[in-house]
Each structure stands twice: as structure tokens, then as C-alpha cells.
Scaffold this active site. Structure first.
Site, PDB file in Angstrom:
ATOM      1  N   LYS A 157      57.792 -25.733 105.176  1.00 21.86           N
ATOM      2  CA  LYS A 157      57.740 -26.476 103.915  1.00 21.86           C
ATOM      3  C   LYS A 157      58.974 -26.128 103.098  1.00 21.86           C
ATOM      4  CE  LYS A 157      57.056 -26.318 100.027  1.00 21.86           C
ATOM      5  NZ  LYS A 157      57.926 -26.717  98.844  1.00 21.86           N
ATOM      6  N   GLU A 232      59.261 -12.460 100.434  1.00 25.70           N
ATOM      7  CA  GLU A 232      60.571 -12.139  99.854  1.00 25.70           C
ATOM      8  C   GLU A 232      60.575 -12.774  98.479  1.00 25.70           C
ATOM      9  OE1 GLU A 232      63.962 -12.713  98.346  1.00 25.70           O
ATOM     10  OE2 GLU A 232      64.549 -13.863 100.114  1.00 25.70           O
ATOM     11  N   CYS A 266      68.814 -14.897  94.598  1.00 22.82           N
ATOM     12  CA  CYS A 266      67.859 -13.831  94.259  1.00 22.82           C
ATOM     13  C   CYS A 266      68.490 -12.451  94.320  1.00 22.82           C
ATOM     14  CB  CYS A 266      66.640 -13.899  95.163  1.00 22.82           C
ATOM     15  SG  CYS A 266      67.041 -13.829  96.923  1.00 22.82           S
ATOM     16  N   GLU A 364      65.051 -12.669  85.560  1.00 19.94           N
ATOM     17  CA  GLU A 364      66.021 -13.272  86.460  1.00 19.94           C
ATOM     18  C   GLU A 364      66.611 -14.515  85.805  1.00 19.94           C
ATOM     19  OE1 GLU A 364      66.109 -13.586  91.298  1.00 19.94           O
ATOM     20  OE2 GLU A 364      64.332 -14.319  90.278  1.00 19.94           O
TER      21      GLU A 364
END
Length: 465
Positions: A157, A232, A266, A364
Site C-alpha cells: 500500500k 519504522e 525521517c 518533526e
């Protein structure tokens, strides 16, 4: 009529392609087909699986420019970066083509003379994979390749913002001879795919790259069926520049690290801690080079930074910048200049006089922003760097081996770069600690989550008559 999704080009918000969403019935049928294919694919000789994966890797290189163009069109990153991503993604397929032939077992000395003890490894089953939009080739190949190498089948996906790269990669896998039911893609929201993958009993493993809140939901739901999972998740990478660092080198590595995909990675440095003795000189050198970077359409030549993925991403970055400014942060260029290009484009900015309570130091950012905070003692830098629930990647620059070893021992992160702003590689294990997830992708460790160990004890081995 099926519900549809428009795939947009972040550079101008034009529609690249319109795709039908995969219905829930279709997804469940595909999972059933993957289960039937698993019974066949797991029995394919490891050398044959390896050869098919290697053929797939070769086809990726033959179609390198086509894949890179797709990555740029749907994701926005510069074409040169996209070419690099194809190389990176190819590296995973190439690596696991080799690892398919190295799924070893072992024998264990028994505690009695009439027994043998053997441990073998078997594929876990049907895999459901969910990936983000920022690396549409790399994120999916580092899941597909080890899964297929292990003998698993996989339903992928991709993010609805960037599905076209995955679709083409799956087509090339089929062209390489990997059965169509062994590797499939669906077009669905993350929420729908997560719900279906976690509740469908046939899916035995879920591998996910994305945000920590979504990862926590998948962990909770997967636990109800005790599914094998790899996560992750989010990052908040610190970058420390110590007083004995090579400043010119540190500046260049900082830029290389921070502005990949316009800062939408990331593992890019989210917050910088610079020793007070070299702070001003480092900031001056860094700001000069940051302001020289060219922002524009990723398909144009000589562009260093492309657009952000969408307006939502732009709004988040601006919110972080404004929060820092309101709390005393000093911007290297004005808000007006940062937004001067309009659309999804933002000019990169350096922010000094940062404090630990400002958003860029706590959340972030995912954008072209470099926030910098001074420190005086190395212990202070470590404490600041570790002051987060995340633990994906960390970086530091020092030419003193004692400081380097100390920082590696003290920083609580899964990936660490010492004088290296780009440590990721297909042959090395990638993954985080704390709320950045668990499990590893890449290296010899990356195939392990797709394998189950089976212990066989063979008795009655007395001397035959």
C-alpha cells in the site's frame, strides 16, 4: 463508479493521473490470491528466487530515468535526487537477491547421543506493507525485496500522494518473472489498509513506515492476532557540531543531510547543537551556502530544492518557523522571502537563538529549516540530543576520537553518523529505538523479520541393526 484519487504534481498541483481506489472486497481477494501464491513461492528454489530478484534489479536500472521522472513528478524532489533514489532502491533489490541464497539454519549439539537438534528458517507468510510518500521507490523496495527473497508474498500500500512509482516497480517485478500474485499493490488510504491488514487473518506480517501515532495504532490492532510487525516510525534527529570539527566539511554534510527532498525525510537533521566556540563561524558559513541554494521545479536543471509535498506540509513548516520566531528565534531571511515563490515552495532558512521549548526542537518539521542552539559542554549536547521520545538517527562532527566514541556510546539512536551526513545503505541495518519503532531494514538483519525459526529435535538415532 469507483471512488478515485488524483495524483498531483507538487510543483504546480496539476493532475498527473487519476486512479481508482481498490475496494475492500478487491483487497481481501488480493490477499487470498497472495496466500495461494505463497504456497508456491515459498517452495521455489532459493537460487531461482535470487535470479528473479536480480532480473528485477537489472530492469530497474534499464528503466532508471523513467522511474526517476515518476518520483519527481509525483513527489517533487529534484530529478538528480530521484536518480539517486532509484540507485538506492536498486541496491535493496540487488542486496536481497544475494541474501535469498543465504538463509541459513544451524545444528545444535544434543544433550543425548540418540538425538540431533536442527534449526531451520521458513517464510512467515503473507505480508502487508504500508509506506509513506517521501521515498516512493526506496521505502517499498526495502520491504518487497527481503519479503520476496525470504519466500513470502506481499501486498503493498503506497501513499496515495505517490502511488505511481510503486505501480511501475511492481510491473517490473512481474516482468522479471516474479508471479503477479506474489507481489501486488493496492490504492487505498492508510487508515483503510491498516484496518484490513490488521484484521485479515491471512496477513501474518505487517511492515510499516510512517508516523509514530499511526504506528502505535497498528501495533495495538496487530497485537489482537499476534501478528509479526516491523515499525519504522518518526524521527527528530539531532546534529552536533563540536568545537574541533572541520567546519567546512560539517557545513557541506549538514546541507547534504538536511535538504534531501526539501527536508522531508525521517532521518534528516531536525535540530542542531553547535559548540559556542565555533557557533558564529559555523552559522556564517552555513547561512551563506543555504541562501545560495536554488529552489524550483524538480524537473528543471540546476535546482537544489524542490517543492514540499502539498499545502498541508507548507503550513506545518510555517507554523514551526513562526513559533520559533515568536519565542525569540532569529531567522536568516524574512517570512516574506521564505514564502516568496508561492505554491508549495519554501526558501530554506537558518534559525539561531533557539531554545529547547520551540517546536522545531520538539517536533518533526519535515521542511527546509535548520534550527541551531548553542552548547558549552559535550554532556549538555548529549542531554539535549537525547531529550526526546524518538531515537531514529543522530549525527555529530568531531575530529577527536575520544569525543567520537563517547558520543556514539551516549546517543540513544538506531542510526548514527560520525562525520557522515548520509549513513544509510542497503547493506546496513536501518531502524530506530524508543518511539521510532523496532525491527531493522537493510543488511543481513533486514530479512530476519520475514522468517520464522523452527526447531526440530530428531530422536531415536541409535545405531541401526
Amino acid at each position: 463508479m469507483a471512488e478515485q484519487v488524483e495524483v498531483l504534481n507538487p510543483a504546480d498541483n496539476s493532475v498527473i493521473e487519476t486512479l481508482d481506489y481498490t475496494s475492500e472486497d478487491q483487497i481481501n481477494s488480493m490477499i487470498d490470491a497472495a496466500s495461494k501464491a505463497f504456497d508456491q513461492w515459498r517452495k521455489v528454489d532459493a537460487h531461482e528466487r535470487s535470479a528473479k530478484l536480480q532480473k528485477w534489479a537489472d530492469l530497474m536500472m534499464e528503466h532508471k530515468e523513467e522511474l526517476a521522472r515518476l518520483i519527481t513528478l509525483e513527489g517533487g524532489k529534484t530529478y538528480q535526487e530521484a536518480l539517486g533514489e532509484v540507485d538506492y532502491a536498486h541496491g535493496y533489490v540487488d542486496w536481497y537477491a544475494g541474501e535469498a541464497k543465504r538463509i541459513y539454519g544451524r545444528t545444535i549439539p544434543a544433550n543425548t547421543p540418540d538425538k540431533d537438534v536442527v534449526v531451520r528458517q521458513y517464510p512467515v507468510g503473507v505480508v502487508g506493507a504500508i509506506t509513506p510518500w517521501n521515498f516512493p521507490a526506496a521505502m517499498i523496495t526495502r520491504k518487497m525485496a527481503p519479503a520476496l527473497a525470504a519466500g513470502c508474498t506481499i501486498v503493498c500500500k503506497p501513499a496515495v500522494q505517490t502511488p505511481l512509482t510503486t505501480i511501475r516497480l511492481v510491473e517490473l517485478a512481474h516482468e522479471a518473472g516474479i508471479p503477479k500474485e506474489a507481489v501486488q499493490y493496492i490504492v487505498a488510504s492508510g487508515k483503510d489498509a491498516g484496518r484490513i491488514f490488521t484484521t485479515n487473518q491471512t496477513i501474518r506480517k505487517i511492515t510499516f513506515t510512517g508516523s509514530t501515532p499511526v504506528g502505535k495504532t497498528l501495533i495495538e490492532e496487530s497485537g489482537k492476532m499476534v501478528k509479526n510487525i516491523t515499525m519504522e516510525l518518526g524521527g527528530l534527529a539531532p546534529l552536533i557540531v563540536h568545537k574541533d570539527a572541520d567546519l567546512d566539511f560539517a557545513v557541506d554534510e549538514t546541507i547534504k543531510n538536511k535538504f534531501r527532498n526539501a527536508g522531508q525525510t525521517c532521518i534528516c537533521a531536525n535540530r542542531l547543537y553547535v559548540h559556542e566556540d565555533i557557533h558564529d563561524e559555523y552559522v556564517k558559513k552555513l547561512t551563506e551556502k543555504v541562501h545560495a541554494l536554488k529552489v524550483g521545479n524538480g524537473m528543471d536543471e540546476n535546482v537544489d530544492i524542490g517543492p514540499l509535498i502539498n499545502q498541508k506540509g507548507v503550513d506545518k513548516v510555517l507554523d514551526h518557523i513562526k513559533d520559533a520566531q515568536q519565542k525569540g528565534g532569529e531567522l536568516s531571511r524574512s517570512l516574506e522571502e521564505i514564502q516568496s515563490l508561492g505554491g508549495n515552495f519554501l526558501q530554506p532558512v537558518v534559525i539561531t537563538n533557539m531554545t529547547q521549548d520551540m517546536k522545531p526542537m520538539r517536533e518533526e518539521t519535515f521542511g527546509p529549516v535548520i534550527p541551531i542552539m548553542k552548547y558549552s559542554k559535550i554532556e549538555e549536547a548529549v542531554a539535549l540530543a537525547n531529550d526526546t521520545q524518538f531515537g531514529l538517527a543522530a549525527y555529530y562532527f568531531t575530529n577527536d576520537y575520544r569525543t567520537g566514541i563517547y558520543l556514539n556510546d551516549e546517543l540513544n539512536y538506531g542510526v548514527v553518523g560520525w562525520n557522515d551526513g548520509a549513513p544509510s545503505a542497503p547493506h546496513a541495518p536501518f531502524g530506530g529505538v524508543k518511539e521510532s519503532g523496532y525491527g531493522r531494514e537493510g543488511g543481513i538483519e533486514g530479512i530476519e523479520p520475514y522468517l520464522e525459526k523452527r526447531y526440530l529435535s530428531i530422536g531415536n538415532l541409535n545405531t541401526p541393526e
